[in-house]
Write a protein that holds these residues in place. Structure first.
Motif, PDB file in Angstrom:
ATOM      1  N   LEU A 213       0.798  -1.224  -0.093  1.00 33.86           N
ATOM      2  CA  LEU A 213       0.081   0.034   0.060  1.00 33.86           C
ATOM      3  C   LEU A 213       0.802   1.304   0.077  1.00 33.86           C
ATOM      4  O   LEU A 213       0.595   2.168  -0.759  1.00 33.86           O
ATOM      5  N   ARG A 214       1.986   1.065   0.858  1.00 29.23           N
ATOM      6  CA  ARG A 214       2.875   2.408   0.950  1.00 29.23           C
ATOM      7  C   ARG A 214       3.732   2.520  -0.489  1.00 29.23           C
ATOM      8  O   ARG A 214       3.730   3.654  -0.990  1.00 29.23           O
ATOM      9  N   LYS A 215       3.933   1.561  -1.340  1.00 30.46           N
ATOM     10  CA  LYS A 215       4.559   1.604  -2.457  1.00 30.46           C
ATOM     11  C   LYS A 215       3.608   2.133  -3.663  1.00 30.46           C
ATOM     12  O   LYS A 215       4.066   2.838  -4.350  1.00 30.46           O
ATOM     13  N   HIS A 216       2.144   1.672  -3.423  1.00 24.87           N
ATOM     14  CA  HIS A 216       1.431   2.328  -4.411  1.00 24.87           C
ATOM     15  C   HIS A 216       0.700   3.659  -3.998  1.00 24.87           C
ATOM     16  O   HIS A 216      -0.375   3.988  -4.578  1.00 24.87           O
ATOM     17  N   LYS A 217       1.278   4.156  -3.095  1.00 21.61           N
ATOM     18  CA  LYS A 217       0.848   5.739  -2.638  1.00 21.61           C
ATOM     19  C   LYS A 217      -0.567   5.494  -1.739  1.00 21.61           C
ATOM     20  O   LYS A 217      -1.261   6.709  -1.810  1.00 21.61           O
ATOM     21  N   ALA A 218      -0.843   4.537  -1.503  1.00 22.87           N
ATOM     22  CA  ALA A 218      -2.272   4.396  -0.808  1.00 22.87           C
ATOM     23  C   ALA A 218      -2.079   4.557   0.620  1.00 22.87           C
ATOM     24  O   ALA A 218      -3.067   4.930   1.184  1.00 22.87           O
ATOM     25  N   LEU A 219      -0.973   4.549   1.215  1.00 26.94           N
ATOM     26  CA  LEU A 219      -0.690   4.961   2.439  1.00 26.94           C
ATOM     27  C   LEU A 219       0.325   5.934   2.550  1.00 26.94           C
ATOM     28  O   LEU A 219       1.443   5.555   1.797  1.00 26.94           O
ATOM     29  N   SER A 220       0.368   7.036   3.326  1.00 25.08           N
ATOM     30  CA  SER A 220       1.451   7.873   3.488  1.00 25.08           C
ATOM     31  C   SER A 220       2.547   7.148   4.358  1.00 25.08           C
ATOM     32  O   SER A 220       2.228   6.288   5.182  1.00 25.08           O
ATOM     33  N   GLU A 221       3.596   7.764   4.724  1.00 21.12           N
ATOM     34  CA  GLU A 221       4.541   7.151   5.568  1.00 21.12           C
ATOM     35  C   GLU A 221       4.021   7.467   7.014  1.00 21.12           C
ATOM     36  O   GLU A 221       4.203   6.533   7.662  1.00 21.12           O
ATOM     37  N   GLU A 222       3.193   8.404   7.189  1.00 24.33           N
ATOM     38  CA  GLU A 222       2.624   8.698   8.570  1.00 24.33           C
ATOM     39  C   GLU A 222       1.643   7.645   8.962  1.00 24.33           C
ATOM     40  O   GLU A 222       1.589   7.399  10.020  1.00 24.33           O
ATOM     41  N   GLN A 223       0.844   7.226   7.946  1.00 24.30           N
ATOM     42  CA  GLN A 223       0.033   6.293   8.172  1.00 24.30           C
ATOM     43  C   GLN A 223       0.382   4.814   8.103  1.00 24.30           C
ATOM     44  O   GLN A 223      -0.023   3.959   8.725  1.00 24.30           O
ATOM     45  N   ALA A 224       1.520   4.557   7.358  1.00 23.84           N
ATOM     46  CA  ALA A 224       2.229   3.078   7.182  1.00 23.84           C
ATOM     47  C   ALA A 224       2.675   2.846   8.574  1.00 23.84           C
ATOM     48  O   ALA A 224       2.998   1.542   8.928  1.00 23.84           O
ATOM     49  N   ALA A 225       3.537   3.812   9.097  1.00 25.44           N
ATOM     50  CA  ALA A 225       4.558   3.721  10.157  1.00 25.44           C
ATOM     51  C   ALA A 225       3.877   2.922  11.283  1.00 25.44           C
ATOM     52  O   ALA A 225       4.287   1.853  11.924  1.00 25.44           O
ATOM     53  N   PRO A 226       2.639   3.435  12.088  1.00 28.63           N
ATOM     54  CA  PRO A 226       2.259   2.628  13.271  1.00 28.63           C
ATOM     55  C   PRO A 226       1.719   1.221  12.876  1.00 28.63           C
ATOM     56  O   PRO A 226       1.891   0.276  13.661  1.00 28.63           O
TER      57      PRO A 226
END
Length: 396
Positions: A213-226
């Motif tokens: 999801l992070r790779k496809h920009k569906a999650l930002s770094e801030e959303q993916a981190a937790p």
């Protein structure tokens, strides 16, 4: 201007026809024994043209009359489809407005008459689910399944999403697996899979999905981190009983994910428990050098897995003390490191200094354990009592 040109042309044609007709003295002889008729050629031409026009009009009228039933049937079918489409549109609109009973009613009407029966059934299923009507929800899912391959992906996605909302994660996982086996893999599906993986404790699967999801920009770094942090910590908890596997797992975490300070902070205690604190030490020191964090500094003592490690960690921590002399967390870590290095006097000094700056239960307990080690129970008891009072009072 165009109308004027047409008018001039028509008058010119009329004049030309009149002139030609005036010069024409031919006739037509019609013989039908025993009768004979002689008529002007001009009149014959007029009768012929009018006759052809009349026959053409009669044929068109006959054709339209014969086609009338079919045209009426098509008109009725078109009206039926329009009504069905209006019902489906109204059902969707009512659903998004939150009028679920009306949406269910209109979707039922659309299902009976619309060529988009599969879509109508899914809208009805969602409306029934929103009304907590399990019986009709299952009924409409069955109607949607009757449509075969038409709308199958939408049906499976709907079932998975609504199953997650109902906390039936096993059902959701089965539907998503069916989609994956069919070669489907899109953002909405990955989002649902991440929720299912988290609910079922499939932590490695969760980490893999979040990375996608992070790779496809569906999650930002801030959303993916937790999410990544939760996945890593929970998976490490599962591996605590297998130290080699835990060490291998830690080494496999990408460097960019180890930039998460909270991940390193929470992993430190787990790695120390498994005897691999030295693996986290470098990351902890790097994070503290980059940006000071008292909570992380408090845990730095966990990085000392042996007496030799304690000496090296103590040297590093005393270097930080020059800039952070009034940091209670760092003083606590120094006290713990001195205890492991059996520097009893320095340990007591550091812990008492930490206690003055930031009173905490673990600081009182560390001092109590230190005095017990030194066989000074009379000094240990006040700290045990203070720790108990802080716990009873709800103070960490």
């Amino acid at each position: 201007m165009r109308a004027l040109i047409w008018l001039i042309g028509i008058f010119a044609l009329a004049v030309g026809v009149a002139m030609i007709a005036g010069l024409n003295d031919g006739y037509v002889l019609v013989v039908l024994s025993p009768w004979r008729a002689q008529i002007s050629l001009n009149f014959f031409v007029v009768v012929l043209v009018v006759g052809v026009l009349l026959v053409h009009l009669l044929l068109r009228l006959l054709t339209r009359t014969l086609a009338l039933p079919a045209r009426v049937a098509r008109w009725r079918e078109r009206r039926r489809r329009e009504k069905a489409d209006n019902a489906l549109h109204g059902a969707i609109n009512a659903f998004f407005e939150g009028r679920f009973s009306q949406a269910l009613k209109l979707a039922s009407t659309a299902y009976a008459t619309s060529p988009r029966a599969g879509m109508a059934a899914l809208v009805a299923a969602r409306a029934a689910h929103a009304l907590h009507d399990e019986e009709r929800y299952q009924e409409w899912l069955g109607h949607a399944a009757e449509q075969g391959k038409d709308g199958e992906v939408a049906r499976l996605m709907t079932e998975a999403e609504l199953a997650i909302d109902s906390r039936r994660f096993d059902v959701a996982a089965a539907r998503l697996q069916t989609l994956r086996e069919g070669g489907h893999k899109h953002i909405a599906m990955l989002r649902l899979e991440s929720r299912v993986a988290q609910a079922l404790g499939r932590w490695e699967e969760l980490i893999h999905i979040v990375r996608q999801l992070r790779k496809h920009k569906a999650l930002s770094e801030e959303q993916a981190a937790p999410k990544l942090r939760r996945g890593h910590i929970e998976r490490m908890k599962q591996l605590v009983g297998d130290p080699p596997a835990l060490a291998a797992y830690w080494k496999g975490i990408p460097a960019e994910e180890l930039q998460d300070r909270a991940l390193v902070e929470r992993a430190l205690a787990l790695m120390a428990r498994a005897g691999h604190a030295v693996l986290v030490r470098r990351h902890t020191e790097r994070l503290l050098d980059e940006r000071w964090d008292s909570a992380l500094a408090r845990l730095y003592a966990c990085c000392a897995g042996s007496a030799d490690d304690a000496g090296a960690c103590l040297k590093k921590a005393e270097g930080w003390l020059e800039q952070h002399a009034q940091d209670g967390g760092l003083l606590f870590a120094l006290g713990q490191l001195c205890t492991r290095a059996e520097l009893w006097g320095k340990a007591q000094s550091y812990l008492e200094a930490s206690l003055k700056l930031a009173p905490a239960v673990d600081t009182h307990l560390a001092l109590a354990h230190l005095f017990d080690t030194l066989e000074r129970p009379q000094d240990a008891q006040p700290h045990y009592r203070a720790a108990a009072e802080m716990v009873a009072g709800g103070t960490a």
